[in-house]
Design a protein around this motif. Structure first.
Motif, PDB file in Angstrom:
ATOM      1  N   ALA A  29       0.711  -1.334   0.078  1.00  0.00           N
ATOM      2  CA  ALA A  29       0.065   0.024   0.100  1.00  0.00           C
ATOM      3  C   ALA A  29       0.863   1.306   0.003  1.00  0.00           C
ATOM      4  O   ALA A  29       0.751   2.366  -0.474  1.00  0.00           O
ATOM      5  CB  ALA A  29      -0.921  -0.071   1.082  1.00  0.00           C
ATOM      6  N   LEU A  30       1.962   1.186   0.725  1.00  0.00           N
ATOM      7  CA  LEU A  30       2.857   2.125   0.918  1.00  0.00           C
ATOM      8  C   LEU A  30       3.871   2.579  -0.221  1.00  0.00           C
ATOM      9  O   LEU A  30       4.020   3.751  -0.682  1.00  0.00           O
ATOM     10  CB  LEU A  30       3.602   2.255   2.056  1.00  0.00           C
ATOM     11  CG  LEU A  30       2.822   2.166   3.542  1.00  0.00           C
ATOM     12  CD1 LEU A  30       3.893   2.155   4.600  1.00  0.00           C
ATOM     13  CD2 LEU A  30       2.095   3.593   3.738  1.00  0.00           C
ATOM     14  N   GLN A  42      -6.539   2.663   1.196  1.00  0.00           N
ATOM     15  CA  GLN A  42      -6.981   3.774   1.961  1.00  0.00           C
ATOM     16  C   GLN A  42      -6.748   3.537   3.283  1.00  0.00           C
ATOM     17  O   GLN A  42      -6.649   4.396   4.277  1.00  0.00           O
ATOM     18  CB  GLN A  42      -8.215   4.334   1.584  1.00  0.00           C
ATOM     19  CG  GLN A  42      -8.229   5.089   0.387  1.00  0.00           C
ATOM     20  CD  GLN A  42      -7.327   6.153   0.236  1.00  0.00           C
ATOM     21  OE1 GLN A  42      -7.152   6.963   1.435  1.00  0.00           O
ATOM     22  NE2 GLN A  42      -6.866   6.709  -1.034  1.00  0.00           N
ATOM     23  N   ARG A  43      -7.154   2.370   4.016  1.00  0.00           N
ATOM     24  CA  ARG A  43      -7.176   1.761   5.400  1.00  0.00           C
ATOM     25  C   ARG A  43      -5.768   1.788   5.810  1.00  0.00           C
ATOM     26  O   ARG A  43      -5.583   2.212   7.194  1.00  0.00           O
ATOM     27  CB  ARG A  43      -8.106   0.374   5.499  1.00  0.00           C
ATOM     28  CG  ARG A  43      -8.112   0.181   7.008  1.00  0.00           C
ATOM     29  CD  ARG A  43      -9.179  -0.950   7.238  1.00  0.00           C
ATOM     30  NE  ARG A  43      -8.630  -2.115   6.671  1.00  0.00           N
ATOM     31  CZ  ARG A  43      -8.957  -2.928   5.741  1.00  0.00           C
ATOM     32  NH1 ARG A  43     -10.082  -2.504   4.769  1.00  0.00           N
ATOM     33  NH2 ARG A  43      -8.438  -4.132   5.126  1.00  0.00           N
ATOM     34  N   ARG A  49      -1.080   7.212   9.044  1.00  0.00           N
ATOM     35  CA  ARG A  49      -1.254   8.636   9.448  1.00  0.00           C
ATOM     36  C   ARG A  49      -1.589   8.722  10.962  1.00  0.00           C
ATOM     37  O   ARG A  49      -1.006   9.727  11.626  1.00  0.00           O
ATOM     38  CB  ARG A  49      -2.346   9.234   8.595  1.00  0.00           C
ATOM     39  CG  ARG A  49      -2.411  10.721   8.660  1.00  0.00           C
ATOM     40  CD  ARG A  49      -3.683  11.223   7.891  1.00  0.00           C
ATOM     41  NE  ARG A  49      -3.513  10.847   6.339  1.00  0.00           N
ATOM     42  CZ  ARG A  49      -4.330  10.220   5.933  1.00  0.00           C
ATOM     43  NH1 ARG A  49      -5.556   9.433   6.640  1.00  0.00           N
ATOM     44  NH2 ARG A  49      -4.320   9.757   4.847  1.00  0.00           N
ATOM     45  N   GLU A  50      -2.404   7.954  11.310  1.00  0.00           N
ATOM     46  CA  GLU A  50      -3.183   7.992  12.833  1.00  0.00           C
ATOM     47  C   GLU A  50      -1.889   7.748  13.814  1.00  0.00           C
ATOM     48  O   GLU A  50      -1.822   8.187  14.801  1.00  0.00           O
ATOM     49  CB  GLU A  50      -4.198   7.149  13.157  1.00  0.00           C
ATOM     50  CG  GLU A  50      -5.404   7.601  12.450  1.00  0.00           C
ATOM     51  CD  GLU A  50      -6.554   6.535  12.297  1.00  0.00           C
ATOM     52  OE1 GLU A  50      -6.357   5.418  12.835  1.00  0.00           O
ATOM     53  OE2 GLU A  50      -7.757   6.789  12.109  1.00  0.00           O
ATOM     54  N   LEU A  51      -1.036   6.677  13.265  1.00  0.00           N
ATOM     55  CA  LEU A  51       0.056   6.291  14.119  1.00  0.00           C
ATOM     56  C   LEU A  51       1.278   7.154  14.117  1.00  0.00           C
ATOM     57  O   LEU A  51       2.210   7.044  14.746  1.00  0.00           O
ATOM     58  CB  LEU A  51       0.409   4.508  13.849  1.00  0.00           C
ATOM     59  CG  LEU A  51      -0.430   3.653  14.295  1.00  0.00           C
ATOM     60  CD1 LEU A  51       0.075   2.516  13.725  1.00  0.00           C
ATOM     61  CD2 LEU A  51      -0.714   3.741  15.713  1.00  0.00           C
ATOM     62  N   GLY A  52       1.139   8.008  12.814  1.00  0.00           N
ATOM     63  CA  GLY A  52       2.444   8.928  12.842  1.00  0.00           C
ATOM     64  C   GLY A  52       3.640   8.142  12.104  1.00  0.00           C
ATOM     65  O   GLY A  52       4.656   8.531  12.101  1.00  0.00           O
ATOM     66  N   GLU A 103       2.754  11.184   2.374  1.00  0.00           N
ATOM     67  CA  GLU A 103       2.211  10.048   3.173  1.00  0.00           C
ATOM     68  C   GLU A 103       2.877   9.004   2.734  1.00  0.00           C
ATOM     69  O   GLU A 103       2.997   7.946   3.703  1.00  0.00           O
ATOM     70  CB  GLU A 103       0.736  10.173   2.740  1.00  0.00           C
ATOM     71  CG  GLU A 103      -0.308  10.927   3.385  1.00  0.00           C
ATOM     72  CD  GLU A 103      -1.606  10.524   3.001  1.00  0.00           C
ATOM     73  OE1 GLU A 103      -1.859   9.709   1.891  1.00  0.00           O
ATOM     74  OE2 GLU A 103      -2.548  10.820   3.729  1.00  0.00           O
ATOM     75  N   ARG A 104       3.649   8.885   1.605  1.00  0.00           N
ATOM     76  CA  ARG A 104       4.417   7.740   1.340  1.00  0.00           C
ATOM     77  C   ARG A 104       6.032   7.864   1.548  1.00  0.00           C
ATOM     78  O   ARG A 104       6.714   7.198   0.975  1.00  0.00           O
ATOM     79  CB  ARG A 104       4.000   7.291  -0.382  1.00  0.00           C
ATOM     80  CG  ARG A 104       2.576   7.110  -0.543  1.00  0.00           C
ATOM     81  CD  ARG A 104       1.959   7.165  -1.837  1.00  0.00           C
ATOM     82  NE  ARG A 104       0.797   6.608  -1.959  1.00  0.00           N
ATOM     83  CZ  ARG A 104      -0.267   7.415  -1.855  1.00  0.00           C
ATOM     84  NH1 ARG A 104      -0.221   8.459  -1.299  1.00  0.00           N
ATOM     85  NH2 ARG A 104      -1.575   6.820  -2.143  1.00  0.00           N
ATOM     86  N   GLY A 105       6.373   9.082   2.177  1.00  0.00           N
ATOM     87  CA  GLY A 105       7.780   9.097   2.302  1.00  0.00           C
ATOM     88  C   GLY A 105       8.310   9.782   1.236  1.00  0.00           C
ATOM     89  O   GLY A 105       9.882   9.778   1.297  1.00  0.00           O
ATOM     90  N   TYR A 106       8.034  10.265   0.525  1.00  0.00           N
ATOM     91  CA  TYR A 106       8.604  11.145  -0.679  1.00  0.00           C
ATOM     92  C   TYR A 106       8.432  12.645  -0.702  1.00  0.00           C
ATOM     93  O   TYR A 106       7.225  13.112  -0.104  1.00  0.00           O
ATOM     94  CB  TYR A 106       8.121  10.645  -2.061  1.00  0.00           C
ATOM     95  CG  TYR A 106       8.754   9.363  -2.570  1.00  0.00           C
ATOM     96  CD1 TYR A 106       9.747   9.186  -3.406  1.00  0.00           C
ATOM     97  CD2 TYR A 106       8.101   8.268  -2.008  1.00  0.00           C
ATOM     98  CE1 TYR A 106      10.312   8.006  -3.999  1.00  0.00           C
ATOM     99  CE2 TYR A 106       8.475   6.824  -2.156  1.00  0.00           C
ATOM    100  CZ  TYR A 106       9.560   7.115  -3.169  1.00  0.00           C
ATOM    101  OH  TYR A 106       9.853   5.738  -3.704  1.00  0.00           O
ATOM    102  N   LEU A 107       9.497  13.445  -0.857  1.00  0.00           N
ATOM    103  CA  LEU A 107       9.306  14.658  -1.332  1.00  0.00           C
ATOM    104  C   LEU A 107       8.873  15.334  -2.726  1.00  0.00           C
ATOM    105  O   LEU A 107       9.425  14.492  -3.428  1.00  0.00           O
ATOM    106  CB  LEU A 107      10.674  15.481  -0.906  1.00  0.00           C
ATOM    107  CG  LEU A 107      10.861  16.967  -1.421  1.00  0.00           C
ATOM    108  CD1 LEU A 107      10.075  17.849  -0.560  1.00  0.00           C
ATOM    109  CD2 LEU A 107      12.465  17.151  -1.161  1.00  0.00           C
TER     110      LEU A 107
END
Length: 365
Positions: A29-30, A42-43, A49-52, A103-107
């Motif tokens: 997913a990521l 999405q889940r 996101r909720e866990l940071g 959200e996926r760790g990219y700039l």
């Protein structure tokens, strides 16, 4: 005094447990890999996101010789400056793409459309989202020369094998809008169409012509030059539509400011909207909710387009092969007062006969 608990970075396993899936599903997913349903993806993103949890996308990219940086650029028109950031579609697209990449760790960097070829050949990037590709597009050519993965917002005018793109279902969206207008009483629907060498206006024109042919309704099209001043050019095109005899009973435009231009042309011709003319356009501009009257719009969902484009681009970067390279986003119709229905005049009653007065057609919504 006890020291406060040291914060620890959430793990992949913690995200998996919160989302109720396996760690492999979280990774897919990521990274945009694997075959996951949109609901599952999405889940996972919500749980992360909720866990940071932020995936170490940059670290992984550096480990394989990448940069962890994505680019987003708009189509170029030579040296002509285009204020993309003030156009609602592009503004929403850019902001949503930045968020989806983070959200996926990219700039993600929004690149100026005026970059020189040297800059395009040397700026370190893992992949690029290119908006509105054109015929002989210089950006596409340079990125292909570098071998950088690229996803287009919009189908390229001359697709090549292996090209990847995300596009809105223009055919379904235009049919949704045209059907809405016919339900409101329109039978002569005009289209103001820009002349441009990207694929968007051509796809719209084909969908419109097909819809009109299926219903044996007249195709009323007026074309206009999209540069350098499409405001004046489109108002003149709508004026030519309204000068026809018989004139259209509805007009639609396909650019962000088309609704404003059609309203201005209608006022110039002394026509009342929606009493004499129905008006609608394809736009993300929230101001259409407060115009006089509020204008019906079709949204191309740039927020979802950008999310799909980022997801597809990362999939190409990480997987490369076995990736479905074409994705389709469904548009959304926002009906407003400008298409609430034409007032149908009462029939002519011969002298000496009486009947009830014909009532106006009910509202379309």
């Amino acid at each position: 005094m006890r020291s406060s608990r040291v914060w620890q970075r959430p793990t992949l396993g913690a995200v998996a447990a919160r989302a109720g899936v396996s760690t492999a599903t979280v990774s897919n997913a990521l990274n945009g890999t694997g075959r996951l349903s949109e609901a599952t993806r999405q889940r996972v993103l919500t749980a992360a996101r909720e866990l940071g949890y932020a995936p170490a996308g940059t670290a992984r990219a550096l480990a394989r010789g990448g940069t962890g940086v994505l680019g987003l650029t708009m189509t170029t028109y030579g040296d002509l400056p285009v204020p993309y950031t003030v156009i609602p579609y592009y503004a929403q697209l850019a902001l949503s793409a930045i968020g989806a990449a983070q959200e996926r760790g990219y700039l993600l960097m929004v690149m100026p459309s005026s970059l020189s070829p040297w800059m395009w050949l040397n700026t370190p990037l893992d992949g690029v989202i290119h908006v509105g590709p054109r015929v002989d597009d210089p950006v596409c050519s340079l990125l292909r020369e570098r071998g950088i993965p690229m996803v287009c917002d919009g189908r390229p005018p001359q697709p090549r094998w292996g090209d990847a793109w995300v596009e809105t279902d223009y055919d379904a969206g235009l049919r949704l809008l045209l059907d809405h207008l016919t339900e409101a009483g329109a039978r002569r629907i005009g289209l103001s169409l820009p002349l441009h060498d990207d694929e968007y206006p051509h796809l719209i024109e084909r969908a419109y012509a097909s819809w009109c042919a299926e219903r044996a309704l007249p195709a009323l099209v007026e074309e206009y030059a999209s540069v350098p001043d499409y405001f004046t050019a489109e108002r003149d095109a709508v004026g030519r539509l309204l000068d026809r005899d018989p004139r259209p009973d509805a007009v639609i435009g396909i650019y962000s400011d088309s609704g404003h231009n059609i309203l201005a042309a209608a006022r110039h011709h002394g026509l009342r909207v929606p009493r004499d003319l129905l008006v609608a356009c394809i736009s993300e501009d929230p101001e259409y909710g407060t115009t006089t009257p509020p204008v019906t719009t079709l949204s191309l969902r740039p927020d979802q387009v950008s999310d799909e484009a980022v997801d597809l681009l990362i999939a190409l970067i990480n997987a490369g092969t076995c990736v479905d390279r074409h994705r389709l986003v469904q548009p959304v119709l926002a009906p407003r007062r400008s298409t609430r229905g034409l007032l149908i005049p009462p029939p002519i009653i011969p002298s000496g006969r009486a009947t009830a007065r014909q009532q106006p057609r009910p509202s379309a919504r």
